[in-house]
Scaffold this active site. Structure first.
Site, PDB file in Angstrom:
ATOM      1  N   GLU A 359       7.210  -6.984  -7.640  1.00 19.22           N
ATOM      2  CA  GLU A 359       5.949  -7.112  -8.013  1.00 19.22           C
ATOM      3  C   GLU A 359       5.576  -8.538  -8.193  1.00 19.22           C
ATOM      4  O   GLU A 359       4.626  -9.435  -7.649  1.00 19.22           O
ATOM      5  CB  GLU A 359       5.188  -6.265  -9.367  1.00 19.22           C
ATOM      6  N   HIS A 489       1.069   6.743  -1.477  1.00 18.11           N
ATOM      7  CA  HIS A 489       0.517   5.846  -0.397  1.00 18.11           C
ATOM      8  C   HIS A 489      -0.073   6.770   0.552  1.00 18.11           C
ATOM      9  O   HIS A 489      -1.210   6.460   1.105  1.00 18.11           O
ATOM     10  CB  HIS A 489       1.844   5.374   0.375  1.00 18.11           C
TER      11      HIS A 489
HETATM   12  C1  LIG Z   1      -3.784  -4.363  -5.179  1.00 16.99           C
HETATM   13  C2  LIG Z   1      -2.573  -3.835  -4.749  1.00 16.99           C
HETATM   14  O1  LIG Z   1      -2.426  -2.756  -4.029  1.00 16.99           O
HETATM   15  N1  LIG Z   1      -1.491  -4.676  -4.178  1.00 16.99           N
HETATM   16  C3  LIG Z   1      -0.320  -4.185  -3.491  1.00 16.99           C
HETATM   17  C4  LIG Z   1       0.342  -5.508  -3.249  1.00 16.99           C
HETATM   18  C5  LIG Z   1      -0.229  -6.434  -2.073  1.00 16.99           C
HETATM   19  O2  LIG Z   1      -0.258  -5.684  -1.110  1.00 16.99           O
HETATM   20  O3  LIG Z   1      -0.407  -7.464  -2.336  1.00 16.99           O
HETATM   21  C6  LIG Z   1       0.648  -3.473  -4.720  1.00 16.99           C
HETATM   22  O4  LIG Z   1       0.909  -3.738  -5.501  1.00 16.99           O
HETATM   23  N2  LIG Z   1       1.071  -2.178  -4.022  1.00 16.99           N
HETATM   24  C7  LIG Z   1       1.871  -1.365  -4.882  1.00 16.99           C
HETATM   25  C8  LIG Z   1       3.464  -1.113  -4.607  1.00 16.99           C
HETATM   26  C9  LIG Z   1       4.280  -0.503  -5.632  1.00 16.99           C
HETATM   27  C10 LIG Z   1       5.544  -0.148  -5.248  1.00 16.99           C
HETATM   28  C11 LIG Z   1       5.739   1.144  -4.098  1.00 16.99           C
HETATM   29  O5  LIG Z   1       4.562   1.669  -3.824  1.00 16.99           O
HETATM   30  N3  LIG Z   1       6.569   0.762  -3.512  1.00 16.99           N
HETATM   31  C12 LIG Z   1       6.910   1.810  -2.266  1.00 16.99           C
HETATM   32  C13 LIG Z   1       7.971   1.604  -1.387  1.00 16.99           C
HETATM   33  C14 LIG Z   1       9.238   0.642  -2.139  1.00 16.99           C
HETATM   34  C15 LIG Z   1      10.300   1.535  -2.732  1.00 16.99           C
HETATM   35  C16 LIG Z   1      11.474   0.823  -3.206  1.00 16.99           C
HETATM   36  C17 LIG Z   1      11.373  -0.564  -3.223  1.00 16.99           C
HETATM   37  O6  LIG Z   1      12.585  -1.225  -3.784  1.00 16.99           O
HETATM   38  C18 LIG Z   1      10.396  -1.239  -2.736  1.00 16.99           C
HETATM   39  C19 LIG Z   1       9.183  -0.556  -2.113  1.00 16.99           C
HETATM   40  C20 LIG Z   1       7.246   3.486  -2.890  1.00 16.99           C
HETATM   41  O7  LIG Z   1       7.448   3.110  -4.253  1.00 16.99           O
HETATM   42  O8  LIG Z   1       7.085   4.146  -2.252  1.00 16.99           O
HETATM   43  C21 LIG Z   1       6.321   0.595  -6.321  1.00 16.99           C
HETATM   44  C22 LIG Z   1       7.656   0.352  -6.482  1.00 16.99           C
HETATM   45  C23 LIG Z   1       7.882  -0.896  -5.687  1.00 16.99           C
HETATM   46  C24 LIG Z   1       6.539  -1.078  -5.287  1.00 16.99           C
HETATM   47  C25 LIG Z   1       4.035  -2.464  -4.043  1.00 16.99           C
HETATM   48  O9  LIG Z   1       3.971  -3.218  -4.633  1.00 16.99           O
HETATM   49  O10 LIG Z   1       4.492  -2.434  -2.827  1.00 16.99           O
HETATM   50 ZN   LIG Z   2       5.162  -4.447  -2.784  1.00 16.95          ZN
END
Ligand SMILES: CC(=O)N[C@@H](CC(=O)O)C(=O)NC[C@H](CC1(C(=O)N[C@@H](Cc2ccc(O)cc2)C(=O)O)CCCC1)C(=O)O
Ligand SMILES: [Zn+2]
Length: 626
Positions: A359, A489
């Site tokens: 993040e 998602h």
């Molecule tokens: C306002 C807004 O929405 N902002 C966007 C950012 C932007 O677009 O500016 C944002 O914050 N998106 C949330 C999302 C959260 C997380 C995620 O959903 N991860 C995926 C895939 C994954 C899995 C393991 C890993 O190590 C890395 C990724 C999942 O958990 O399936 C939760 C855990 C980690 C990242 C994110 O940060 O990508």
């Molecule tokens: Zn992310």
């Protein structure tokens, strides 16, 4: 020359267009700020009022966008010489979902908000205490899936979560698909998948992704075979078929997307010093705030930006009591070049320390491109935005770095077996994830393109999950279930291929930054890529910053070239990083005679539960079950 008194205004059309863009940018930035504030107010506190306010603001913003669009397309921007002006107009010329009628726009917004609310407030009953029915996904169910070693409890949590989430949103999702496709067509795209893929600016992007998957698949299959054998050792033949797909509920994660939670009992060389520093973090009294400060210090050590005071004031770093909110971690840009926030229900574990870095990577990107016009405030492509934080975490997660910050005792040394343990833990997160990230959008692209129709949503989901991930559901499924809807998602309409891209390119960036930092040399065996830690390398930070500051002002190959010197995505960085593990897995699987790959599942996926009962009542079926 011109008579100095006479101020002759030569109307250079491009100069006029540039002026128009400046006005447009100011208005867009102001409205984006207002819209994001309303979105935050809802995500941080789910109530009818905050939902209504969010819907009102985005409807009003859509109306403005439509009017503005009619004005913008009057400019002959395709004829302009200046590529930057053309690119800005090109981005403004895509109206998005605002192209829908007001009531359809509002309906689409409501559908996604409803699905998000159902997902974020879904509750499940405890396996051992049927009167305890207030378990949320975060943290309770996530912890159950991570910690329970009872296949029956794991199956209960897995099935009940899907019952409480996915199954409840199937009809909203069908309607969401129709409206998303309608909006895409109004923007001159064939369907919503093409509209999503425009962000990668390559008409062969899906082929590029398939080629990348083909490059890494052999490594995945070796990891899959080894993990299956270890699960078979633990749970026995009744639970794990050593030649079949892996039952999804045994992999430590609600979606079987990352497998790090089964590291403890599948570790290749037990007895070595544990690299899972969760216990040490708790022992040292780590708090969520301290985790964020540690991450900030890493970025600052690279000469990247510290968090502005407003970040610490406005962020939500722990689950607040007494209200419903969207706990799924997120980073936010408020488009005023001042206000940047993270909302995360942080718990103190090593995995969460990496999520903190993930993040913070988004926030760092926002800070680096905050001077760009609003239309360029985005990743070179969405995969770039997902990669920044993970690149930092690749350094932070090394035993070398964990010793530097006192989370691993410095007496331990890196011997070949400890190295395999470390790369195995990394593989459970990075390699295991790839087919999952691919399947989520393979399924959605097919749904948007009409290849998968709603009467076969679920069985096609499990067909893809079997084919690419080699996993199967713990119990039979039907089309009364809707398992894709149990993933955030999918119900939040957030594209997912960005994470597949990120997990490939983050190793390309890591390799390039490690070379820049003098921490890795392809020809020097004493400096392998997986041991590289770019901590305190301002050279590496400056190189990365040059790319981050570009935002989405240039096509992503230009940004890729700034850091890596290449213009293509390629998996060689990932394969280089995991080479020692790949070799070890091949040898180990050969030794135990593992079957690489998997036979088709014997689990059923049929139209209805009634049909499933009939099927299982048949004599042949019963014998097979015995
Ligand atoms: C306002 C807004 O929405 N902002 C966007 C950012 C932007 O677009 O500016 C944002 O914050 N998106 C949330 C999302 C959260 C997380 C995620 O959903 N991860 C995926 C895939 C994954 C899995 C393991 C890993 O190590 C890395 C990724 C999942 O958990 O399936 C939760 C855990 C980690 C990242 C994110 O940060 O990508
Ligand atoms: Zn992310």
């Amino acid at each position: 020359g011109l008579d100095p008194e006479q101020e002759v205004r030569v109307v250079d059309p491009e100069q006029q267009a540039r002026h128009y863009l400046q006005l447009l940018d100011r208005e867009y930035g102001r409205r984006a700020n207002a819209e994001t504030l309303a979105e935050w107010a809802y995500a941080a506190n789910i109530t009818d009022q905050t939902l209504q306010r969010k819907l009102n603001i985005s409807a009003e913003h859509a109306k403005f966008q439509k009017q503005q669009w009619l004005e913008t397309i009057k400019y002959p921007w395709q004829t302009y010489r200046d590529p930057d002006i053309r690119r800005q107009f090109q981005k403004y010329s895509v109206l998005g979902t605002a192209a829908l009628s007001e009531e359809k726009f509002d309906k689409l917004e409501k559908l996604v908000s409803e699905m998000e609310s159902i997902y974020s407030t879904a509750k499940v009953c405890d396996y051992n205490d049927a009167t305890q029915c207030d378990l949320s996904l975060e943290p309770e169910l996530t912890e159950r899936l991570a910690e329970s070693r009872d296949p029956k409890e794991l199956s209960h949590v897995w099935v009940e979560w899907r019952h409480a989430s996915g199954e409840k949103v199937r009809s909203q999702f069908e309607h969401y698909v129709a409206l998303s496709n309608e909006a895409a067509v109004l923007n001159n795209f064939t369907d919503a998948s093409a509209y999503w893929l425009k962000d990668y600016e390559a008409d062969d992007f899906q082929d590029q992704v398939k080629a990348l998957w083909d490059q890494v698949k052999p490594l995945y299959q070796q990891l899959h075979a080894y993990v299956r054998r270890r699960l078979h050792d633990k749970y026995g033949d009744d639970v794990v078929n050593r030649r079949g797909p892996i039952p999804a509920h045994l992999l430590g994660n609600m979606w079987a997307q990352t497998w790090n939670n089964i590291f403890d009992f599948t570790i290749p060389f037990p007895g070595k010093q544990s690299i899972d520093v969760t216990e040490e973090m708790v022992k040292q009294g780590y708090t969520p705030l301290r985790m964020f400060k540690l991450s900030e210090e890493f970025f600052v050590s690279l000469n990247l930006s510290a968090m502005p005071e407003l970040f610490w004031k406005n962020s939500i770093l722990e689950k607040p009591a007494g209200r419903e909110l969207i706990c799924h971690a997120s980073a936010w840009d408020f488009y005023d070049s001042k206000d940047f926030r993270i909302k995360m229900c942080t718990t103190v574990t090593m995995k969460q320390l990496f999520v903190v870095h993930h993040e913070m990577g988004h926030i760092q990107y926002y800070l680096q491109y905050k001077h760009q016009p609003t239309v360029y405030k985005g990743g070179a492509n969405p995969g770039f935005h997902e990669a920044v934080g993970d690149v930092m975490a690749l350094s932070v997660s090394t035993p070398k770095h964990l010793r530097k910050v006192g989370l691993l005792d410095s007496s331990s040394t890196d011997d070949p077996e400890a190295t395999i343990n470390y790369l195995y833990l990394q593989g459970l997160q990075k390699v295991a994830f790839l087919p999952f990230a691919y399947v989520v959008d393979l399924w959605r692209w097919a749904v948007f393109q009409g290849e998968i129709t709603s009467d076969a949503y679920n069985c096609n989901w499990w067909k893809l999950r079997g084919q690419y991930q080699g996993i199967e559901p713990p119990v039979d499924r039907t089309e009364e279930d809707f398992d894709p809807g149990a993933k955030y998602h999918v119900i939040a309409s957030v594209p997912y291929i960005r994470y597949f891209v990120s997990f490939i390119i983050q190793f390309q960036f890591h390799r390039a930054l490690c070379i820049e930092a003098g921490e890795y040399d392809p020809k020097d065996e004493t400096k392998p890529l997986h041991e590289c830690d770019i901590y305190q390398s301002t050279k590496a930070g400056n190189l990365l910053s040059k790319m981050l500051q570009m935002g989405s002002s240039k096509p992503w190959p230009d940004a890729m070239e700034v850091v890596t010197g290449q213009r293509l995505m390629d998996a060689s960085g990932l394969l280089e990083y995991f080479r020692p593990l790949h070799k070890w897995l091949e040898a180990e699987n050969a030794k135990t005679g593992e079957y690489i790959g998997w036979d088709p599942t014997d689990k059923h996926c049929v139209q209805t539960r009634v049909e499933l009962e009939k099927l299982k009542a048949q004599p042949g079926e019963a014998e097979m079950a015995e």
